[in-house]
Design a protein around this motif. Structure first.
Motif, PDB file in Angstrom:
ATOM      1  N   ASP A 321       0.920  -1.286   0.059  1.00 39.88           N
ATOM      2  CA  ASP A 321      -0.142  -0.208   0.066  1.00 39.88           C
ATOM      3  C   ASP A 321       0.810   1.296   0.081  1.00 39.88           C
ATOM      4  OD1 ASP A 321       0.992  -0.001   2.337  1.00 39.88           O
ATOM      5  OD2 ASP A 321      -0.948  -0.248   3.691  1.00 39.88           O
ATOM      6  N   GLY A 322       2.298   1.177  -0.112  1.00 38.50           N
ATOM      7  CA  GLY A 322       3.221   2.372  -0.157  1.00 38.50           C
ATOM      8  C   GLY A 322       3.579   2.734   1.201  1.00 38.50           C
ATOM      9  N   GLY A 352       9.840   9.508  -4.560  1.00 35.85           N
ATOM     10  CA  GLY A 352       9.230  10.868  -4.807  1.00 35.85           C
ATOM     11  C   GLY A 352       8.192  11.258  -5.995  1.00 35.85           C
ATOM     12  N   GLU A 353       9.084  10.658  -7.215  1.00 35.62           N
ATOM     13  CA  GLU A 353       8.468  10.841  -8.236  1.00 35.62           C
ATOM     14  C   GLU A 353       6.935  10.175  -8.420  1.00 35.62           C
ATOM     15  OE1 GLU A 353      12.255  11.196 -11.433  1.00 35.62           O
ATOM     16  OE2 GLU A 353      11.803   9.312 -10.230  1.00 35.62           O
ATOM     17  N   ILE A 354       7.208   8.841  -7.626  1.00 35.43           N
ATOM     18  CA  ILE A 354       5.739   8.077  -7.927  1.00 35.43           C
ATOM     19  C   ILE A 354       4.805   8.633  -6.912  1.00 35.43           C
ATOM     20  CG2 ILE A 354       4.775   5.618  -7.297  1.00 35.43           C
ATOM     21  CD1 ILE A 354       7.812   4.916  -8.252  1.00 35.43           C
ATOM     22  N   ALA A 355       5.138   9.145  -5.694  1.00 37.14           N
ATOM     23  CA  ALA A 355       4.195   9.790  -4.904  1.00 37.14           C
ATOM     24  C   ALA A 355       3.525  10.847  -5.688  1.00 37.14           C
ATOM     25  CB  ALA A 355       4.838  10.421  -3.520  1.00 37.14           C
ATOM     26  N   GLY A 356       4.347  11.829  -6.447  1.00 39.86           N
ATOM     27  CA  GLY A 356       3.679  12.849  -7.381  1.00 39.86           C
ATOM     28  C   GLY A 356       2.703  12.364  -8.320  1.00 39.86           C
ATOM     29  N   TYR A 370      -5.403   5.654  -5.122  1.00 44.15           N
ATOM     30  CA  TYR A 370      -4.148   6.194  -5.869  1.00 44.15           C
ATOM     31  C   TYR A 370      -3.676   7.114  -4.812  1.00 44.15           C
ATOM     32  CZ  TYR A 370      -5.541   4.202 -10.311  1.00 44.15           C
ATOM     33  OH  TYR A 370      -6.052   3.354 -11.310  1.00 44.15           O
ATOM     34  N   THR A 371      -4.855   8.056  -4.350  1.00 42.07           N
ATOM     35  CA  THR A 371      -4.467   9.276  -3.503  1.00 42.07           C
ATOM     36  C   THR A 371      -3.870   8.586  -2.179  1.00 42.07           C
ATOM     37  OG1 THR A 371      -6.394  10.617  -4.112  1.00 42.07           O
ATOM     38  CG2 THR A 371      -5.464  11.144  -2.308  1.00 42.07           C
ATOM     39  N   GLN A 372      -4.356   7.658  -1.475  1.00 44.36           N
ATOM     40  CA  GLN A 372      -3.937   7.171  -0.316  1.00 44.36           C
ATOM     41  C   GLN A 372      -2.579   6.622  -0.560  1.00 44.36           C
ATOM     42  OE1 GLN A 372      -5.545   7.330   2.699  1.00 44.36           O
ATOM     43  NE2 GLN A 372      -3.327   6.784   3.250  1.00 44.36           N
ATOM     44  N   THR A 373      -2.330   6.009  -1.777  1.00 40.90           N
ATOM     45  CA  THR A 373      -0.986   5.530  -1.887  1.00 40.90           C
ATOM     46  C   THR A 373       0.005   6.380  -2.030  1.00 40.90           C
ATOM     47  OG1 THR A 373      -2.044   3.470  -3.098  1.00 40.90           O
ATOM     48  CG2 THR A 373       0.332   3.789  -3.533  1.00 40.90           C
ATOM     49  N   ALA A 374      -0.201   7.615  -2.816  1.00 36.92           N
ATOM     50  CA  ALA A 374       0.569   8.601  -2.834  1.00 36.92           C
ATOM     51  C   ALA A 374       0.844   9.186  -1.427  1.00 36.92           C
ATOM     52  CB  ALA A 374      -0.001   9.635  -3.656  1.00 36.92           C
ATOM     53  N   GLY A 378       4.751   9.114   0.108  1.00 37.44           N
ATOM     54  CA  GLY A 378       5.242  10.537   0.726  1.00 37.44           C
ATOM     55  C   GLY A 378       5.527  10.534   2.184  1.00 37.44           C
ATOM     56  N   ASP A 379       4.679   9.827   2.793  1.00 36.50           N
ATOM     57  CA  ASP A 379       5.156  10.030   4.293  1.00 36.50           C
ATOM     58  C   ASP A 379       6.190   8.837   4.800  1.00 36.50           C
ATOM     59  OD1 ASP A 379       2.871  11.633   4.701  1.00 36.50           O
ATOM     60  OD2 ASP A 379       1.438  10.080   5.614  1.00 36.50           O
TER      61      ASP A 379
END
Length: 755
Positions: A321-322, A352-356, A370-374, A378-379
Motif C-alpha cells: 500500500d506504499g 518521490g516521483e511516484i508519490a507525485g 491512488y491518493t492514499q498510496t501517494a 510520501g510519508d
C-alpha cells in the motif's frame, strides 16, 4: 424467373467451392507433413498450428522418428530446457538416417561422433549470425537476443549462428571475438552418412522467452523449415509476441487513449508488485540485493547479479500500500520463461516521483486508492525512511536537508546503512519535484518544511555559479563541510546532472522570493547556454542533455520572460526535435567524441562493463525512454505552457501519441502490462536496442524516471494544467525565515516580497 436464376447461381457457386476445396486438400496431401517431438504448449508447435502449417506432434523423439514419412522433416525439441538436455541415443539417429529424414535437434544430450560439453548459461553474450546462409534477410554479423540462453558446447567448423560477447546495435561492429560457441550448425553424421541440423539451445522458446528482434526470428525459422522441406514452398510464419506495443505505428487510437494510458500506467505500479508488502521483506533484506553482495550469501549463485525474481510472488503475496515504499523497477534481464528480474531496493528519487504522479492520478481518476498510496509513499519517504532521516535531520551535519540515494536492505549493516551515503543532485531534484506534485495534488502542507530543507540543503552545496559536483559522498562531505561547496567556483556543463536542480531553485524562488535561488540558477543556465553545444558534457547521449534543459529554460521564462530566454529554449528544443520521427519518437544521439561520460562500447570486451547508450552509432533508430523521452515529454509540456507557442504543443502532442502506442501490452505478463521499457526501435516498431548498459538495459522499466514522468504528464494534460501552475499554492515560505537563517547563516536572506 429470379428464383430460377438464383438457384442456378447457387448450384454453380457450391460446385466451384467444392472443386476449390478438393484442390486445396490434394495440395495439402501432396505436401510433406513435418513431425515434432514436443509438448503441446511448445511455442513453435502452437505457432505452426495457428498458421495452419502441416505438422504432427508426438510426445517423444522415438514416436516422432518412427511415425515420420520417409524423407520428411522431423524436429526434436527441448522439452526439459534449460534444466535438462534433450535425451537422444544412437538408435534414434540410425533410424532417422535409414528413413532419410531431415532431422533438427535442440539442446541434445548426445550427437553421433561429436563430443558434447556440459550445458552453460550466458551473461552478456548474444547470438550472432556467423555465415551467409540467411542472406539477404540476415547478413553475417547480425545480432540477435536469445534471452537467458543455455547451450551445450560442441565443436563445429562452420556454424550458422554463434554465441559471443559482441558490441553493437544490429551488427557486431568489431567482428566476432576469439571465443565463440556454435548455436545453430549442420553436423555431418560421419558414422551414419547423413547430416543433422543442430541447435545447441532451445530456439523454439522464441515467444515465451521473447527472443528478438521478431523479423530475425522469422527469417531463422523460415530457413530451418526450408532445410527440413527443401522441395516445399515455405510460407510466411506469423505470431503475436507475448510482450508487445499496445498499438501499431499507423493504427487508429481511441478518443480517450490518453486517459486509458494514464490509468494503465498507474495500475502498473500495483500489479507489477513494486509496492513493497511486509511479506516481501524477507527477500528485500537479502544480501544479493546489494551492489556488492556478501560472497558467503547462499543465494549469491542463484540470484546475483539480477536480484530476486518476482513472477512467482504475484499470486501469493498481497499488493503493498506504499507504507514501505516502492521498489526501483525491472532489470533488463529476461529469463527463459519471459519474466524479468527486479531491482529490489527503494530509491529516494523514484519514491518521490511516484508519490507525485500517484497523487495527480488520484485527482484525474477520482480514485481514493491512488491518493492514499501517494500519501503513504510520501510519508514513508519523508518521515520514516533512512533516505530522509538520520544525519539528514541533524542541523549540525553537512548533509542536513539532503536526501540519500537509497534505502538499503537491513542486511547491509551499520557500515552501509545510510542510504548508500551518496548524494546525486539530479536525484535529489527529481525527488523534490515529485513531492511538490504530491503535496499539490493532495492539497496538503505536511511536506513543506522537509521540502524546503531539501531545497536549501542542495543550494548550499552549489557553487557560486550554481553547479554541484555530479556526485557527493558522505565522508568527503563530512570532512570538507558544506561551505567548501557553497563558496567554490565549480562548473559542470552537464544538464543531466545539473538542470533539474536549477528548475527546483527557480520554483523555490517563485515560492519564497529568496534571491540566491534565482541568482545561482540563472547564472548556471546562462553559462551552460553560452557553452552550448561544444563544451557540453553528455552522459549516455547528447539528446538527454537537451531534454533535461527544457524544464529550467521553460521556468526561467516564467520568472523572467525575455527574448534571450525564449531564444535559448527554442534553440535547445529545435535541436532535440530535429530527431523527432513522424511517429513522434525522438531519436537518440551520441554527442561529440571524447565528451561523453558513458559512450558506446569501444570493443567487444567493453560490452556490458559500464553504463552505456542504447545505440552504437547515430544511424540507429531508437528512442530512450529512461534518459531522454520522459524528460522531453515534461519539458515540452512546460515549454508549451510557459510560451503559449504552437511549436512546443505540436511536438508534445505527437510525442503523446507515440507513448500511448508503445505502452506495453501483455496478457501473459501482467507485471509488465501498462509499463514502458527503456528502449524502443521505432523503425521495427519493437522493443530492441543494444543492451550494453551494465545497470539499466534496453528492457528495463524504471518505476521512477520513465513510468512516473510519463504518467505525470499524461495526468497534467488531463487536468489541462502545467506543473508550474499546479504547484503554485505551496506554502513552503512559512518555514523560510527560520530555516534560511539556520542553514545558510552567512548569506543575507534577502527576498522579494512581491514574489
Amino acid at each position: 424467373m429470379k428464383s430460377k436464376t438464383f438457384l442456378i447461381t447457387s448450384i454453380f457457386s457450391f460446385t466451384l467451392l467444392m472443386l476449390l476445396t478438393a484442390i486445396q486438400v490434394q495440395a495439402t496431401n501432396r505436401r510433406k507433413c513435418v513431425s515434432l517431438s514436443c509438448r503441446a504448449d511448445n511455442d513453435l508447435y502452437v505457432m505452426l498450428k495457428e498458421n495452419k502449417f502441416a505438422c504432427t506432434r508426438y510426445d517423444t523423439p522415438e514416436e516422432a522418428i518412427n511415425n515420420a514419412k520417409e524423407g520428411s522433416g522431423v524436429l526434436i525439441l527441448a522439452d526439459g530446457y534449460p534444466a535438462k538436455t534433450t535425451k537422444m541415443d544412437a538408435s534414434q539417429y540410425e533410424k532417422a538416417v535409414s528413413k532419410k529424414l531431415r532431422l533438427f535437434v535442440e539442446y541434445p544430450s548426445y550427437l553421433p561422433g561429436i563430443e558434447l560439453g556440459s550445458p552453460r548459461g550466458t551473461h552478456w553474450e548474444r547470438a550472432v549470425i556467423s555465415s551467409d546462409i540467411f542472406a539477404p534477410a540476415l547478413k553475417k554479423l547480425r545480432i540477435l537476443a536469445i534471452h537467458d540462453c543455455h547451450f551445450v558446447t560442441i565443436q563445429s567448423a562452420n556454424p550458422d549462428i554463434v554465441i559471443a560477447k559482441v558490441a553493437g546495435f544490429d551488427t557486431a561492429i568489431y567482428g566476432l571475438p576469439k571465443e565463440t560457441f556454435p548455436l545453430l550448425t549442420k553436423i555431418p553424421q560421419i558414422p551414419l552418412k547423413g547430416e543433422l541440423l543442430v541447435s545447441t539451445t532451445k530456439l523454439s522458446q522464441f515467444i515465451t522467452a521473447r527472443y528478438a528482434p521478431t523479423d530475425a526470428m522469422k527469417s531463422i525459422w523460415k530457413y530451418i523449415f526450408k532445410w527440413l522441406q527443401p522441395d516445399e514452398q515455405v510460407s510466411e510464419l506469423n505470431w503475436i509476441p507475448a510482450v508487445r506495443p499496445s498499438y501499431g505505428s499507423d493504427e487508429s487510437l481511441p478518443d480517450d487513449i490518453e486517459r486509458k494510458a494514464l490509468k494503465r500506467g498507474i495500475d502498473w505500479f500495483f500489479h507489477s508488485h513494486m509496492l513493497l508488502h511486509p511479506l516481501m521483506l524477507e527477500k528485500y533484506n537479502k544480501a544479493t540485493n546489494l551492489p556488492n553482495p556478501a560472497k558467503s550469501d547462499p543465494d549469491l549463485k542463484q540470484d546475483w547479479p539480477y536480484g530476486h525474481r518476482i513472477d512467482k510472488m504475484i499470486k501469493n503475496v498481497p499488493i503493498g500500500d506504499g507504507m514501505l515504499g516502492i521498489m526501483e523497477g525491472f532489470d533488463s534481464k529476461i529469463f527463459s520463461d519471459g519474466s524479468q528480474a527486479v531491482r529490489w531496493w527503494n530509491r529516494g528519487d523514484c519514491n518521490g516521483e511516484i508519490a507525485g504522479t500517484m497523487g495527480i492520478a488520484g485527482v484525474v481518476c477520482k480514485n481514493q486508492k491512488y491518493t492514499q498510496t501517494a500519501s503513504n509513499i510520501g510519508d514513508w519517504l519523508f518521515f520514516r525512511s533512512m533516505i530522509s532521516t538520520g544525519d539528514r535531520l541533524n542541523p549540525n551535519h553537512a548533509a542536513y536537508g539532503l536526501f540519500g540515494w537509497n534505502d538499503l536492505p537491513k542486511y547491509a549493516g551499520p557500515a552501509s546503512s545510510d542510504g548508500y551515503a551518496v548524494y546525486y543532485g539530479d536525484d535529489n531534484a527529481r525527488l523534490m519535484l515529485g513531492m511538490m506534485m504530491a503535496a499539490a495534488s493532495q492539497n496538503i502542507s505536511s511536506y513543506d518544511e522537509r521540502l524546503l530543507k531539501g531545497l536549501l540543503g542542495n543550494l548550499r552545496l552549489s557553487s557560486i555559479y550554481g553547479f554541484q559536483p555530479d556526485r557527493i559522498d558522505q565522508k568527503p562531505l563530512e570532512l570538507a563541510g558544506w561551505r567548501k561547496y557553497f563558496t567554490s567556483d565549480h562548473t559542470a556543463f552537464a544538464p543531466h546532472y545539473q538542470a533539474y536542480l536549477w528548475a527546483c531553485y527557480l520554483w523555490a524562488y517563485r515560492q519564497t522570493g529568496y534571491d540566491l535561488f534565482l541568482k545561482r540558477a540563472k547564472t548556471a543556465i546562462e553559462m551552460t547556454m553560452n557553452a552550448y553545444p561544444n563544451r557540453w558534457i553528455w552522459t549516455n547521449g547528447i539528446q538527454q542533455e537537451r531534454a533535461k534543459m527544457l524544464l529550467p529554460l521553460s521556468w526561467l521564462i516564467r520568472v523572467e520572460d525575455t527574448p534571450i530566454h525564449r531564444e535559448w529554449l527554442r534553440k535547445v528544443a529545435e535541436d532535440l526535435l530535429s530527431g523527432q520521427d513522424r511517429c513522434g519518437a525522438i531519436r537518440e544521439q551520441i554527442g561529440e567524441t571524447g565528451k561523453g561520460g558513458f559512450p558506446p562500447p569501444v570493443s567487444n570486451k567493453a560490452y556490458g562493463t559500464k553504463e552505456a547508450p542504447l545505440i552504437q552509432t547515430n544511424a540507429d533508430g531508437v528512442s530512450d525512454l529512461l534518459y531522454t523521452v520522459d524528460f522531453a515529454f515534461l519539458g515540452l509540456h512546460e515549454a508549451a505552457a510557459s510560451t503559449g507557442e504552437k511549436f512546443y504543443r505540436d511536438a508534445e502532442d505527437l510525442l503523446t501519441k507515440f507513448l500511448c502506442r508503445i505502452q506495453i501490452r501483455s496478457e501473459k505478463h501482467p507485471e509488465l502490462d501498462g509499463g514502458w521499457f527503456r528502449a524502443f526501435d521505432f523503425n521495427r516498431w519493437e522493443y530492441w536496442a543494444s543492451n550494453a548498459d551494465a545497470g539499466w538495459g534496453a528492457w528495463s522499466i524504471e518505476a521512477g524516471w520513465t513510468q512516473s514522468w510519463i504518467t505525470a504528464v499524461l495526468g497534467l494534460r488531463q487536468m489541462k494544467t502545467s506543473f508550474w501552475d499546479l504547484t503554485k499554492e505551496s506554502k513552503i515560505e512559512k518555514y523560510f525565515d527560520a530555516l534560511g537563517s539556520q542553514m545558510i547563516p552567512d548569506e543575507a536572506t534577502s527576498r522579494h516580497i512581491s514574489h
